[in-house]
Design an enzyme around this catalytic site. Structure first.
Site, short mmCIF file in Angstrom:
data_model
loop_
_atom_site.label_atom_id
_atom_site.label_comp_id
_atom_site.label_asym_id
_atom_site.label_seq_id
_atom_site.Cartn_x
_atom_site.Cartn_y
_atom_site.Cartn_z
CE LYS A 211 -2.79 2.57 3.39
NZ LYS A 211 -1.80 3.28 4.19
CG ASN A 212 2.57 2.56 3.57
OD1 ASN A 212 1.52 3.19 3.56
ND2 ASN A 212 2.98 1.89 4.63
NE ARG B 219 0.37 12.31 7.17
CZ ARG B 219 0.32 13.49 7.77
NH1 ARG B 219 -0.84 14.07 7.99
NH2 ARG B 219 1.41 14.10 8.14
CB CYS C 103 -5.18 6.18 10.84
SG CYS C 103 -5.93 4.84 9.90
NE ARG D 153 -0.33 10.16 10.55
CZ ARG D 153 -0.96 9.24 9.85
NH1 ARG D 153 -0.29 8.25 9.30
NH2 ARG D 153 -2.27 9.29 9.68
N PRO D 154 3.38 15.86 11.50
CG PRO D 154 5.21 16.79 12.60
CD PRO D 154 4.22 15.67 12.70
CB ILE D 155 3.55 18.34 6.25
CG1 ILE D 155 2.88 19.70 6.50
CG2 ILE D 155 2.53 17.22 6.22
CD1 ILE D 155 2.04 20.15 5.34
CG ASP D 156 8.27 19.68 10.60
OD1 ASP D 156 7.63 18.62 10.55
OD2 ASP D 156 9.30 19.82 11.29
CD GLN D 157 12.04 17.71 9.11
OE1 GLN D 157 13.15 17.58 8.59
NE2 GLN D 157 11.78 18.67 9.98
CG ASP E 238 2.13 1.09 9.69
OD1 ASP E 238 1.79 1.96 10.51
OD2 ASP E 238 2.19 1.31 8.47
CB ILE F 121 6.68 5.99 15.13
CG1 ILE F 121 7.82 4.95 15.06
CG2 ILE F 121 6.57 6.75 13.82
CD1 ILE F 121 9.20 5.50 14.78
NE ARG G 269 -7.21 5.04 5.24
CZ ARG G 269 -6.12 5.28 5.95
NH1 ARG G 269 -6.08 5.05 7.24
NH2 ARG G 269 -5.05 5.78 5.36
#
Length: 432
Positions: free
Chosen positions: A22-23, A93, A117, A122-126, A305, A327, A397
């Protein structure tokens, strides 16, 4: 709305085949729109997140042809919009991968902030840090991330944390930037390697994927390709743990055993036999399982996971186990549901202390997220009596034909409409 009903107590036996990752698939689908030529992607998992992303890709003008349930052809030549505020895209996501893909191809993009989920921040700063290093200006307004650049230029980027999403997103944009990009402290998960291999099959120049330093030389264009997605290590691990928990004997096919080493090591530690083949593993459990200590870590460590699933296994094992989550901070929300089934688990901060019990019992439980839902199914397969797992849309999902694959291994499990009381009674009569 649907739910799973499970009659526990049967050892899983037989063979199960694992689908595409999936990922990896989500990153690869986003990358597929970066060329004006046709791309064929095979071994695609037939799950809800994939369907949503394909609909979003089609919505912006790309041609999407479903050859069959596991194969798709995509052509991004006629993309007419770089603004993705599609109704459902905020629910997954991986929507943010379209930001890197469109920014790399068109030097601008606007994508709805991602959902997914609720397992913690889960920040997107990076991601933003990487795009800005490549020369883009990035801002967040009205629930949208907007990125734009006159020209993307290669850069040296050090990630503060080894973020999988940021590593993939920066790769997508950087493969079309002018000059060389170096990503340090890059994430090393197998699906990052798969996305990089797919981009390279389209003509990108990416080296070092799977290590903590990735080097990318930008190219002027990408071409068509045919590509087969790697097997899903989390689906494979879930069936490995289900086999172990039920004292089963299951051959899990279409896997890459090296990707499963962290899971295999812990199963062996608690008394499970794991046999490895070229593209399969066999899991055999005959005795009461033991205890262990686990800490989730980036690959090649134990996957976050897989944390809920192994906690469900340890809840019905002997001794006291400790599971530490490093995590995501909200990943123990399912523990209350396991407690309803008789599990003895105490959560302190990011650590769960699990005192194994002799047996757990069936109950009505609700899946709070994708992997926690799979954990509750494992618990239901072990429990005495009947278990009903609600909110199975979370589970679907990330798992294709989950109940059918379990049924194929002998599980007494069915998916029924939540309002169909007769279906519950019919199931109970049939399995009793």
């Amino acid at each position: 709305m649907e739910q799973y009903i499970i009659k526990g107590g049967k050892a899983l036996q037989g063979e199960v085949s694992i689908g595409g990752a999936k990922n990896a698939a989500l990153g690869i689908l986003a990358a597929a729109i970066m060329t004006d030529e046709t791309v064929t992607i095979e071994n695609l998992p037939d799950i809800r997140d994939i369907h949503v992303l394909l609909e979003a890709i089609e919505e912006i003008g790309a041609a999407v042809e479903r050859v069959d349930k596991h194969t798709v052809k995509i052509n991004g030549k006629n993309i007419k919009s770089i603004n993705i505020d599609y109704e459902f895209i905020r629910k997954i996501r991986a929507s943010y991968y379209l930001l890197g893909a469109l920014l790399g191809k068109y030097n601008r993009a606007q994508v709805a902030l991602p959902g997914g989920c609720n397992i913690g921040s889960r920040p997107i700063d990076q991601h933003i840090k990487g795009f800005e290093a490549l020369g883009a200006s990035v801002k967040i307004e009205h629930g949208m991330i907007q990125a734009e650049a006159k020209e993307l230029k290669g850069s040296h980027i050090y990630l503060d944390v080894a973020s999988v999403g940021a590593t993939i997103n920066i790769m997508l944009a950087a493969c079309r930037a002018n000059g060389q990009t170096i990503i340090e402290n890059a994430a090393k998960e197998p699906h990052i390697v798969d996305v990089a291999n797919f981009l390279n099959s389209m003509g990108a120049n990416i080296k070092g994927a799977g290590t903590d330093v990735i080097r990318i030389k930008g190219v002027s264009k990408l071409s068509g390709s045919e590509y087969n997605i790697i097997p899903d290590q989390i689906e494979a691990g879930t069936f490995m743990l289900a086999a172990a928990a039920t004292k089963g004997n299951v051959l899990i096919k279409n896997v890459i055993p090296k990707h499963l080493e962290a899971i295999t090591a812990k199963l062996v530690e608690i008394g499970v036999t794991v046999e490895e083949f070229d593209d399969a593993v066999r899991v055999i459990a005959t005795e009461k399982l033991g205890h262990t200590h686990i800490k989730t870590l980036p690959y090649p460590g134990f996957p976050t996971d897989m944390q809920p699933q192994i906690t469900a296994v340890l809840a019905a094992s002997e001794g006291t186990s400790i599971v530490t989550e490093t995590i995501y901070e909200n990943r123990f929300k399912y523990v209350d549901e396991l407690s309803r089934m008789g599990a003895n688990i105490k959560v302190e901060g990011n650590t769960a202390i699990i005192v194994g019990v002799e047996s757990i019992t069936g109950a009505i439980v609700s899946a709070p997220d994708l992997r926690a839902g799979a954990a509750l199914v494992i618990a239901g397969l072990v429990a005495e009596g009947f278990t009903i797992v609600e909110q199975v849309e979370y589970i679907e999902r990330g798992y294709e034909d989950f109940e059918r694959k379990m049924q194929g291994l002998g599980a007494s499990m069915a998916k029924i409409d939540i309002e169909d009381e007769k279906a519950v009674q019919k199931f109970k009569l049939r399995v009793s």
